[in-house]
Design an enzyme around this catalytic site. Structure first.
Site, PDB file in Angstrom:
ATOM      1  N   ASP A  64       0.863  -1.176   0.000  1.00  0.00           N
ATOM      2  CA  ASP A  64       0.000   0.000   0.000  1.00  0.00           C
ATOM      3  C   ASP A  64       0.904   1.231   0.000  1.00  0.00           C
ATOM      4  OD1 ASP A  64      -1.695   2.118   0.702  1.00  0.00           O
ATOM      5  OD2 ASP A  64      -3.014   0.801   1.859  1.00  0.00           O
ATOM      6  N   SER A  90      -8.130   6.974  -8.700  1.00  0.00           N
ATOM      7  CA  SER A  90      -8.017   7.388 -10.104  1.00  0.00           C
ATOM      8  C   SER A  90      -9.296   8.014 -10.657  1.00  0.00           C
ATOM      9  CB  SER A  90      -7.609   6.192 -10.972  1.00  0.00           C
ATOM     10  OG  SER A  90      -8.609   5.208 -10.912  1.00  0.00           O
ATOM     11  N   SER A 132      -1.750  14.559 -13.894  1.00  0.00           N
ATOM     12  CA  SER A 132      -3.005  14.448 -14.644  1.00  0.00           C
ATOM     13  C   SER A 132      -3.476  15.790 -15.199  1.00  0.00           C
ATOM     14  CB  SER A 132      -4.069  13.898 -13.694  1.00  0.00           C
ATOM     15  OG  SER A 132      -5.357  14.138 -14.195  1.00  0.00           O
ATOM     16  N   GLU A 134      -6.303  16.801 -15.077  1.00  0.00           N
ATOM     17  CA  GLU A 134      -7.300  17.314 -14.127  1.00  0.00           C
ATOM     18  C   GLU A 134      -6.700  18.443 -13.264  1.00  0.00           C
ATOM     19  OE1 GLU A 134     -10.492  16.195 -14.085  1.00  0.00           O
ATOM     20  OE2 GLU A 134     -11.161  17.162 -12.226  1.00  0.00           O
ATOM     21  N   TYR A 156      -9.487  15.174  -6.541  1.00  0.00           N
ATOM     22  CA  TYR A 156      -8.504  14.434  -7.337  1.00  0.00           C
ATOM     23  C   TYR A 156      -7.486  15.403  -7.955  1.00  0.00           C
ATOM     24  CZ  TYR A 156      -6.584  11.591 -11.138  1.00  0.00           C
ATOM     25  OH  TYR A 156      -5.732  10.948 -11.996  1.00  0.00           O
ATOM     26  N   PHE A 195     -15.900   5.310 -15.246  1.00  0.00           N
ATOM     27  CA  PHE A 195     -15.499   6.362 -16.190  1.00  0.00           C
ATOM     28  C   PHE A 195     -16.532   6.417 -17.308  1.00  0.00           C
ATOM     29  CE2 PHE A 195     -11.748   5.447 -13.855  1.00  0.00           C
ATOM     30  CZ  PHE A 195     -11.024   6.631 -13.818  1.00  0.00           C
ATOM     31  N   THR A 197     -16.465   6.851 -20.543  1.00  0.00           N
ATOM     32  CA  THR A 197     -16.240   6.150 -21.822  1.00  0.00           C
ATOM     33  C   THR A 197     -16.720   4.706 -21.764  1.00  0.00           C
ATOM     34  OG1 THR A 197     -14.022   5.677 -21.041  1.00  0.00           O
ATOM     35  CG2 THR A 197     -14.268   7.553 -22.531  1.00  0.00           C
TER      36      THR A 197
HETATM   37  P1  GDP Z   1     -12.591  12.596 -15.788  1.00  0.00           P
HETATM   38  O1  GDP Z   1     -12.388  13.563 -16.910  1.00  0.00           O
HETATM   39  O2  GDP Z   1     -11.314  12.069 -15.246  1.00  0.00           O
HETATM   40  O3  GDP Z   1     -13.493  13.101 -14.734  1.00  0.00           O
HETATM   41  O4  GDP Z   1     -13.253  11.280 -16.466  1.00  0.00           O
HETATM   42  P2  GDP Z   1     -14.760  10.698 -16.430  1.00  0.00           P
HETATM   43  O5  GDP Z   1     -14.809   9.666 -17.488  1.00  0.00           O
HETATM   44  O6  GDP Z   1     -15.142  10.257 -15.062  1.00  0.00           O
HETATM   45  O7  GDP Z   1     -15.679  11.951 -16.831  1.00  0.00           O
HETATM   46  C1  GDP Z   1     -15.527  12.627 -18.059  1.00  0.00           C
HETATM   47  C2  GDP Z   1     -16.662  13.630 -18.228  1.00  0.00           C
HETATM   48  O8  GDP Z   1     -17.870  12.904 -18.440  1.00  0.00           O
HETATM   49  C3  GDP Z   1     -16.906  14.516 -17.012  1.00  0.00           C
HETATM   50  O9  GDP Z   1     -17.084  15.833 -17.459  1.00  0.00           O
HETATM   51  C4  GDP Z   1     -18.208  13.991 -16.429  1.00  0.00           C
HETATM   52  O10 GDP Z   1     -18.986  14.978 -15.755  1.00  0.00           O
HETATM   53  C5  GDP Z   1     -18.911  13.520 -17.687  1.00  0.00           C
HETATM   54  N1  GDP Z   1     -19.981  12.543 -17.417  1.00  0.00           N
HETATM   55  C6  GDP Z   1     -21.272  12.619 -17.859  1.00  0.00           C
HETATM   56  N2  GDP Z   1     -21.994  11.594 -17.405  1.00  0.00           N
HETATM   57  C7  GDP Z   1     -21.158  10.814 -16.672  1.00  0.00           C
HETATM   58  C8  GDP Z   1     -21.331   9.593 -15.958  1.00  0.00           C
HETATM   59  O11 GDP Z   1     -22.413   9.013 -15.897  1.00  0.00           O
HETATM   60  N3  GDP Z   1     -20.212   9.079 -15.340  1.00  0.00           N
HETATM   61  C9  GDP Z   1     -18.986   9.716 -15.400  1.00  0.00           C
HETATM   62  N4  GDP Z   1     -17.918   9.148 -14.781  1.00  0.00           N
HETATM   63  N5  GDP Z   1     -18.815  10.891 -16.044  1.00  0.00           N
HETATM   64  C10 GDP Z   1     -19.865  11.431 -16.678  1.00  0.00           C
END
Ligand code: GDP
Length: 343
Positions: A64, A90, A132, A134, A156, A195, A197
């Site tokens: 850890d 993450s 990142s 972010e 994050y 996530f 995608t």
């Molecule tokens: P991030 O860019 O690291 O936050 O990656 P994410 O895949 O978690 O989110 C990417 C974008 O998708 C962010 O702007 C979220 O607000 C948007 N988003 C829209 N709907 C969703 C959802 O249902 N789940 C997640 N994780 N993100 C979403």
């Protein structure tokens, strides 16, 4: 097992091997003739993907990052040439509910480790720090590069910015070899559905197979710079082969909206135009603070490391949809449906 040093095999330690990036990086390093050790906090759940790697030169160890002494013991015992820090929280979405854990694992534990490496005279170990995009948060600068000021808005982002700044300080003041990869969103069939995608490609595949009738998301307008994780681990490795450690942006330089991702996924699932029929939104999925657009300028990385992505946006979405359809068919005993062939 024969001593890897005697065989001239390089040794790498991947802190946090059980995630998407750990898998792709371990695979790359094994291909490059490394002996690879990876740590995980969940030894019982070593994934089938990790088990599929060449086990002769690959081992998984329970550790850890928050246990600084344990990590240092591992480093002094195994004497890795390269350490890749991929561990910690993450998911941005998760970090909003877990502030303290995010700061502890992503920032304080990493800073303690830098401090100990400096004190113990281990400055020559090549260390990769997962920074990142972010960290740029609500920036007004587009595209962002290595000199763009940090303006994080999520727990994050704050944790990554702290560790990023510390890495720079330990590099400059203590001579540690720390390369920081400022990676933009990088995806693959191994992304968890937390996530957006993978949630989309999994959702589109379920609809195609009749296992679901809708896909529910939050903000559809957010724009991200999405690349393929397999390409991004190449950049991590190249950073540690460079003469001097530095910060590097790893990105495609393109931006797409969440809605673009959905439309492309529906197209490749054989549900063209499915957004109007199957896509719903739920305000509970909106974030307390949102980053509307991120797009990186990878020109320094391309020029210095000769790094280039090999998978474009369309191919990334296609790869993820195809993988989800295949996986769901196996899990549910279904016959793979005909989906349109795209060139
Ligand atoms: P991030 O860019 O690291 O936050 O990656 P994410 O895949 O978690 O989110 C990417 C974008 O998708 C962010 O702007 C979220 O607000 C948007 N988003 C829209 N709907 C969703 C959802 O249902 N789940 C997640 N994780 N993100 C979403």
């Amino acid at each position: 097992m024969a001593d890897p040093k005697a065989l001239n095999l390089k040794t790498a330690l991947i802190l946090g091997v059980s995630g998407q990036d750990g898998y792709y990086l371990a695979k790359l390093l094994l291909k490059n003739d490394y002996k690879v050790m990876g740590t995980t906090r969940h030894i019982d759940s070593t994934s089938p993907a990790l088990k599929s790697l060449d086990q002769k030169n690959f081992s998984v160890i329970y550790a850890d990052i928050r246990d600084t002494e344990g990590i240092l013991n591992l480093i002094t015992l195994k004497k890795p040439d390269e350490v890749y820090n991929l561990t910690g929280v993450s998911s941005v979405a998760y970090s909003f509910e877990h502030n303290e854990e995010t700061l502890e694992a992503n920032a304080y534990a990493v800073i303690r480790l830098f401090e100990s490496l400096a004190q113990m005279g281990l400055a020559k170990i090549k260390f990769y720090q997962a920074s990142s995009s972010e960290m740029f948060g609500k920036t007004t600068i587009t595209p962002q590069n290595e000199t763009t000021p940090l303006n994080p808005v999520s727990p994050y982002g704050v944790s990554k910015a702290l560790a990023h700044r510390a890495a720079d300080r330990f590099r400059k003041n203590e001579g540690l070899f720390i390369a920081s990869g400022i990676l933009y969103n990088h995806e693959s069939p191994m992304r968890p559905t937390t996530f957006v995608t993978r949630k989309i490609t999994n959702g589109a595949a379920k609809i195609k197979l009749g296992l679901s009738s809708e896909l529910v998301l939050g903000n559809l307008d957010a724009r991200r710079d999405w690349g393929f994780a397999g390409d991004y681990v190449e950049a991590m490795w190249q950073m540690l082969q460079a003469e001097t450690p530095d910060d590097f942006v790893v990105a495609t330089g393109e931006t797409h909206s969440v809605l673009d991702f959905v439309s492309t996924a529906f197209k490749y699932a054989g549900l063209p135009g499915g957004e109007s029929k199957y896509l719903k939104t739920d305000s509970h999925l909106l974030r307390p603070t949102e980053i509307h657009q991120l797009v990186g300028d990878p020109s320094k990385t391309s020029k210095t490391l000769n790094w280039h992505r090999s998978v474009n946006f369309e191919d990334l979405v296609k790869k993820m949809v195809a993988s989800d359809i295949e996986l769901l068919c196996i899990q549910n005993g279904l016959t793979k449906p005909e989906v349109p062939a795209f060139n």
